[in-house]
Design an enzyme around this catalytic site. Structure first.
Site, PDB file in Angstrom:
ATOM      1  N   HIS A 354      42.729  51.857  46.510  1.00  0.00           N
ATOM      2  CA  HIS A 354      42.906  51.673  44.912  1.00  0.00           C
ATOM      3  C   HIS A 354      42.448  52.640  44.366  1.00  0.00           C
ATOM      4  O   HIS A 354      42.570  52.619  43.155  1.00  0.00           O
ATOM      5  CB  HIS A 354      42.351  50.440  44.551  1.00  0.00           C
ATOM      6  CG  HIS A 354      42.761  49.237  44.975  1.00  0.00           C
ATOM      7  ND1 HIS A 354      43.859  48.482  44.065  1.00  0.00           N
ATOM      8  CD2 HIS A 354      42.279  48.312  45.926  1.00  0.00           C
ATOM      9  CE1 HIS A 354      44.356  47.120  44.583  1.00  0.00           C
ATOM     10  NE2 HIS A 354      43.546  47.123  45.923  1.00  0.00           N
ATOM     11  N   LYS A 542      39.843  47.401  29.254  1.00  0.00           N
ATOM     12  CA  LYS A 542      39.751  47.605  30.481  1.00  0.00           C
ATOM     13  C   LYS A 542      38.364  48.098  30.830  1.00  0.00           C
ATOM     14  O   LYS A 542      37.330  48.186  30.192  1.00  0.00           O
ATOM     15  CB  LYS A 542      40.518  48.723  30.820  1.00  0.00           C
ATOM     16  CG  LYS A 542      40.418  50.167  29.991  1.00  0.00           C
ATOM     17  CD  LYS A 542      41.289  51.175  30.518  1.00  0.00           C
ATOM     18  CE  LYS A 542      42.902  50.815  30.003  1.00  0.00           C
ATOM     19  NZ  LYS A 542      43.785  50.650  30.958  1.00  0.00           N
ATOM     20  N   ARG A 543      38.053  48.169  32.364  1.00  0.00           N
ATOM     21  CA  ARG A 543      36.717  48.680  32.543  1.00  0.00           C
ATOM     22  C   ARG A 543      36.000  49.978  31.921  1.00  0.00           C
ATOM     23  O   ARG A 543      37.205  50.783  31.905  1.00  0.00           O
ATOM     24  CB  ARG A 543      36.554  48.856  34.086  1.00  0.00           C
ATOM     25  CG  ARG A 543      35.197  49.244  34.821  1.00  0.00           C
ATOM     26  CD  ARG A 543      35.359  48.835  36.223  1.00  0.00           C
ATOM     27  NE  ARG A 543      36.428  49.707  36.770  1.00  0.00           N
ATOM     28  CZ  ARG A 543      36.229  50.953  37.479  1.00  0.00           C
ATOM     29  NH1 ARG A 543      35.178  51.807  37.021  1.00  0.00           N
ATOM     30  NH2 ARG A 543      37.274  51.446  38.028  1.00  0.00           N
ATOM     31  N   LYS A 548      38.839  56.745  32.363  1.00  0.00           N
ATOM     32  CA  LYS A 548      39.773  56.108  31.603  1.00  0.00           C
ATOM     33  C   LYS A 548      39.934  56.588  30.087  1.00  0.00           C
ATOM     34  O   LYS A 548      40.622  55.883  29.227  1.00  0.00           O
ATOM     35  CB  LYS A 548      39.381  54.298  31.809  1.00  0.00           C
ATOM     36  CG  LYS A 548      39.688  53.923  32.977  1.00  0.00           C
ATOM     37  CD  LYS A 548      39.130  52.583  33.260  1.00  0.00           C
ATOM     38  CE  LYS A 548      39.244  51.989  34.570  1.00  0.00           C
ATOM     39  NZ  LYS A 548      40.691  51.534  34.883  1.00  0.00           N
ATOM     40  N   THR A 648      47.070  47.511  35.905  1.00  0.00           N
ATOM     41  CA  THR A 648      47.768  46.418  35.530  1.00  0.00           C
ATOM     42  C   THR A 648      47.631  45.724  34.084  1.00  0.00           C
ATOM     43  O   THR A 648      48.592  45.161  33.582  1.00  0.00           O
ATOM     44  CB  THR A 648      47.270  45.094  36.444  1.00  0.00           C
ATOM     45  OG1 THR A 648      46.066  44.789  36.069  1.00  0.00           O
ATOM     46  CG2 THR A 648      47.673  45.311  38.098  1.00  0.00           C
ATOM     47  N   LYS A 652      50.685  43.997  31.816  1.00  0.00           N
ATOM     48  CA  LYS A 652      50.451  42.719  31.108  1.00  0.00           C
ATOM     49  C   LYS A 652      50.841  42.912  29.266  1.00  0.00           C
ATOM     50  O   LYS A 652      51.474  42.120  28.716  1.00  0.00           O
ATOM     51  CB  LYS A 652      49.124  42.093  31.223  1.00  0.00           C
ATOM     52  CG  LYS A 652      48.548  41.795  32.646  1.00  0.00           C
ATOM     53  CD  LYS A 652      47.120  41.730  32.765  1.00  0.00           C
ATOM     54  CE  LYS A 652      46.832  41.788  34.281  1.00  0.00           C
ATOM     55  NZ  LYS A 652      45.186  42.037  34.484  1.00  0.00           N
TER      56      LYS A 652
END
Length: 798
Positions: A354, A542-543, A548, A648, A652
């Site tokens: 991942h 998100k985390r 990110k 993901t 969504k």
């Protein structure tokens, strides 16, 4: 199965009386909550019993999915939807004087995960169950989950998430199937009648007690189980110590064991945390593999055919100890030779990678590893020795790469390498990610094991994220094309024929508006802030991690704020964040504090005339995401190119009609390919350009000195523009230590946000972009992902 309102009402009354001794007129809402969950659980147990009986005579290969996380969210609504009894239950509860929506809100999210990794595992369980495959998940029954996030003056506080108090109704204890797991001690070699035997001695034992969370499928006869292990000590109380007055010491063994299943991902910035994480991983792997072997031997005379009857899938590196543990069971418990045990192991185990980030490819200090897992250490050492010899003897051109490919190096056990050496399949989770694995990270492995590395792009369960989370949109889609998309998401492509239908486009905009109003009510209640549903809802949830690049988003907010203060008028924006930072991750916590400080300044500044709002929603979780995604109009997917394996959340939000604003990273690449460049907003460097800039030497000071916007933002922060709060840590990071090149992509991002504003002014065009994203999202179905795993990995050798 079908249920009438009367049948359900009668069962509720009967259960309420049996469990609590009350009738409905006397019952509290808490008692009715327990009653509803108990009735639904009984339906699941009945179906599970019937399915288990059917499987006794089935030769179908079983799938075992090993994951430290299963982010299942709430179960009640999902089960009622899957069982086709939501409307009837709602009416039955209403006739007894209660409201099902209120009961839904009482259920906590199961504290079994943190982010995308765990939600992906749950999506695959949901999909496989709906599709009729025997799929068992294994993880830990975390007593307190990861943590409940509370923001106090901008600081993240971690509070216990006591989810079992209300969520434990769903767990079925199976104490009769408990297993023993052994830690510490020493390894001795002894000669016996059958030759040399390795003996693990003087260990201490932890009992693994299983609890089953039953997983339903939509319109399916199958009920699978997620088996969660709870840690206990076989002798949790020392009567002798207690009698001597050593009361705390008398409970030490119990506390030591129970700590293993207390919390998901304990902080690992100290040796105790690292030690606990390692024990967690071995604990659930050992118990699970013992369970799998036991199940197999019920219907098979030996483990010789295990690879034909079962596949054990390692989700990320956390369960990588499956490799040496399966070897240990085969060697020590069942007397297999090394060669035969290795053959069975290599044909049974598969692995999903991942991440390409080196710090996320787990490595364990050999001293710590050997102390807690002495027998496993000896097996890993032998695996490593044989592999290195294999490469040296058979691939002379790769001898120079042995050091980087080895399972042990630099006094560390490298878990990803261990999986690459042993597993029959290794897959990435997006096309770009897999290409990077093949051509960069694991290039040498790819040369030695051609065909082992493959790709399965991630997928999501639309039944949860559309039909349950966004019923207004689901009803519209069903009215337009029927409900075939529920089981075949590719049918959403039929929506493309409505791209020029003004009535459909208008209705789509109305639904988005209603979902924005719903989220706005949540924000008003929990943040005390009123947001404008006419503004663009720009969402990044998100985390929290540097790669990110929530920081890039924050810098753009400051740019817009300063532009308004300098007299500009902008398209009104509401920026919405949701994220948890790992407890020991200081920089991530600083970024949260930075975003909250920006929000404090922006939200109280009346001179902005409502053009800009900033919302940080605390305690981001699945049930909150179900409210956020339907309201999102911009989906922020702005990681540095080449760093996000897939994502993901992008899928969504796309499914719910948001337009992606992102880099060419992870699954954004595949979104771009299916919707076309006119229906996605791409900015920034691609992965090749990132690598080239890195090789040439990225100097953020050059960007700072050449871009007036960046200089203005940073100097505003440096001068104390955020209520005088000190953010030198953020400034120094951006100008000196930012390996994710935030400033390098800022100008392109700023211009992309200008394109967003221009596009949004044409509401018809925006709704067309939204509809196109929905119509093309079928490719990201978890059903498709699971079928690819079945065809190309799990059942390939059947």
């Amino acid at each position: 199965m079908s249920y009438s309102v009367k049948e359900l009402k009668d069962e509720l009354v009967k259960t309420l009386s049996a469990e609590y001794g009350y009738d409905a007129s006397e019952a509290t809402i808490l008692q009715m909550y327990g009653t509803v969950l108990t009735v639904v659980q009984q339906k699941l147990l009945q179906k599970r019993g019937e399915y288990t009986e059917k499987m006794k005579n089935s030769d179908q290969k079983r799938i075992y999915y090993m994951s430290m996380e299963f982010l299942v969210g709430r179960s009640l609504k999902n089960n009622l939807y899957n069982l086709g009894m939501e409307a009837e239950m709602k009416e039955a509860v209403k006739e007894l004087g209660f409201d099902l929506e209120t009961i839904y809100e009482m259920e906590p999210d199961a504290g079994l995960g943190n982010g995308g990794l765990g939600r992906l595992a749950s999506c695959y369980m949901d999909a496989a169950t709906t599709m009729g495959y025997p799929f068992t998940g294994f993880s830990i029954r975390y007593e307190f989950g990861i943590f409940r996030q509370k923001i106090v003056d901008g600081w993240q506080m971690e509070l216990p998430d006591n989810w079992l108090e209300m969520g434990g109704f769903w767990l079925v204890p199976r104490r009769d199937e408990s297993k023993e797991v052994h830690f510490d001690g020493e390894v001795k070699e002894e000669w016996g009648e059958n030759g040399l035997k390795t003996i693990h001695k003087n260990y201490y034992t932890v009992r693994a007690v299983p609890y089953d969370l039953l997983i339903s499928g939509k319109d399916s006869d199958v009920v699978n189980s997620l088996r969660l292990w709870s840690a206990e000590s076989p002798s949790s109380f020392d009567m002798g110590s207690f009698a001597r007055g050593e009361h705390v010491k008398s409970m030490e063994s119990g506390n030591r064991a129970e700590a293993i299943s207390k919390v998901l991902y304990p902080a690992d910035d100290n040796i105790e945390g690292k030690s606990l994480r390692l024990k967690q991983q071995y604990f659930f792997v050992s118990a699970s593999l013992q369970n799998i072997v036991q199940v197999h031997l019920r219907t098979n005379p030996s483990l010789d055919n295990l690879p034909e009857k079962a596949v054990i899938h390692i989700n990320d590196t956390h369960p990588a100890l499956c490799v040496p543990e399966l070897m240990r069971i085969l060697l020590d418990d069942y007397g297999y030779s090394w060669e035969k045990a290795w053959d069975i192991t290599c044909r049974t185990l598969a692995y999903t990678n991942h991440t390409i980030m080196s710090e996320a490819l787990e490595k364990w200090d050999m001293t710590l590893f050997r102390h807690h897992l002495p027998r496993i250490t000896s097996i890993v050492e032998e695996i490593n020795r044989r592999f290195c010899n294999y490469v040296y003897n058979n691939f002379p051109e790769k001898r120079g790469a042995i050091g980087s490919m080895a399972a042990i190096g630099d006094n560390q056990v490298r878990m990803a390498n261990l999986c690459l050496i042993a597993c029959f399949s290794v897959n990435g989770v997006s096309k770009l990610h897999t290409d990077i694995l093949k051509n960069d990270c694991f290039r040498d492995f790819n040369d030695i094991f051609p065909g082992k590395l493959t790709n399965v792009t991630n997928g999501i369960t639309a039944r949860r994220w559309l039909n349950q989370g966004n019923p207004l949109l689901a009803d519209m889609i069903t009215g337009l094309i029927g409900d075939g998309y529920v089981h075949d998401l590719s049918k959403l492509s039929e929506l493309k024929k409505f791209m020029e239908d003004d009535a459909v486009l208008s209705r789509l905009g109305e639904i988005k508006r209603q979902n924005k109003e719903r989220l706005g009510r949540y924000i008003a209640e929990h943040n005390g802030l009123r947001v404008d549903p006419n503004s663009i809802f720009d969402v990044q949830v998100k985390r929290l991690h540097e790669y990110k690049r929530q920081l890039l988003n924050a810098l753009e907010i400051l740019h817009l704020y300063l532009a308004i203060k300098n007299g500009a008028t902008i398209q009104p924006r509401t920026f919405i964040f949701g994220a948890k930072a790992s407890a020991g991750y200081y920089m991530a916590k600083e970024i949260i504090r930075f975003i909250c400080a920006i929000g404090d300044v922006v939200n109280r500044d009346a001179s902005l005339n409502g053009q800009l709002k900033v919302v940080f929603l605390e305690n981001y979780r699945v049930s909150l995401a179900e409210t956020i995604y339907p309201a999102a109009e911009i989906s922020e997917q702005i990681s540095q190119a080449g760093k996000e394996a897939s994502g993901t959340g992008n899928m969504k939000m796309m499914l719910n009609g948001a337009v992606t604003l992102g880099t060419m990273d992870g699954a954004n690449v595949e979104i771009h390919d299916v919707v076309g460049p006119e229906n996605i907003i791409i900015f920034g460097m691609n992965a090749a350009e990132v690598n080239e800039l890195g090789r040439n030497g990225y100097n953020p000071w050059n960007v700072y000195n050449s871009n007036g916007y960046i200089k203005e933002i940073i100097e505003f922060v440096r001068r104390g523009g955020l209520d005088g709060k000190n953010f030198d840590t953020i400034i120094n990071y951006l100008l000196q230590n930012d390996q994710y090149m935030t400033l390098a992509d800022f100008e392109s991002y700023r211009q992309a946000q200008e394109r967003v504003a221009a596009l949004y002014q044409d509401k018809r065009r925006w709704n067309q972009m939204s509809l196109r994203n929905i119509a093309e999202s079928g490719i990201f179905s978890a059903d498709r992902s699971v079928q690819e795993y079945i065809d190309n990995i799990w059942y390939k050798n059947c």
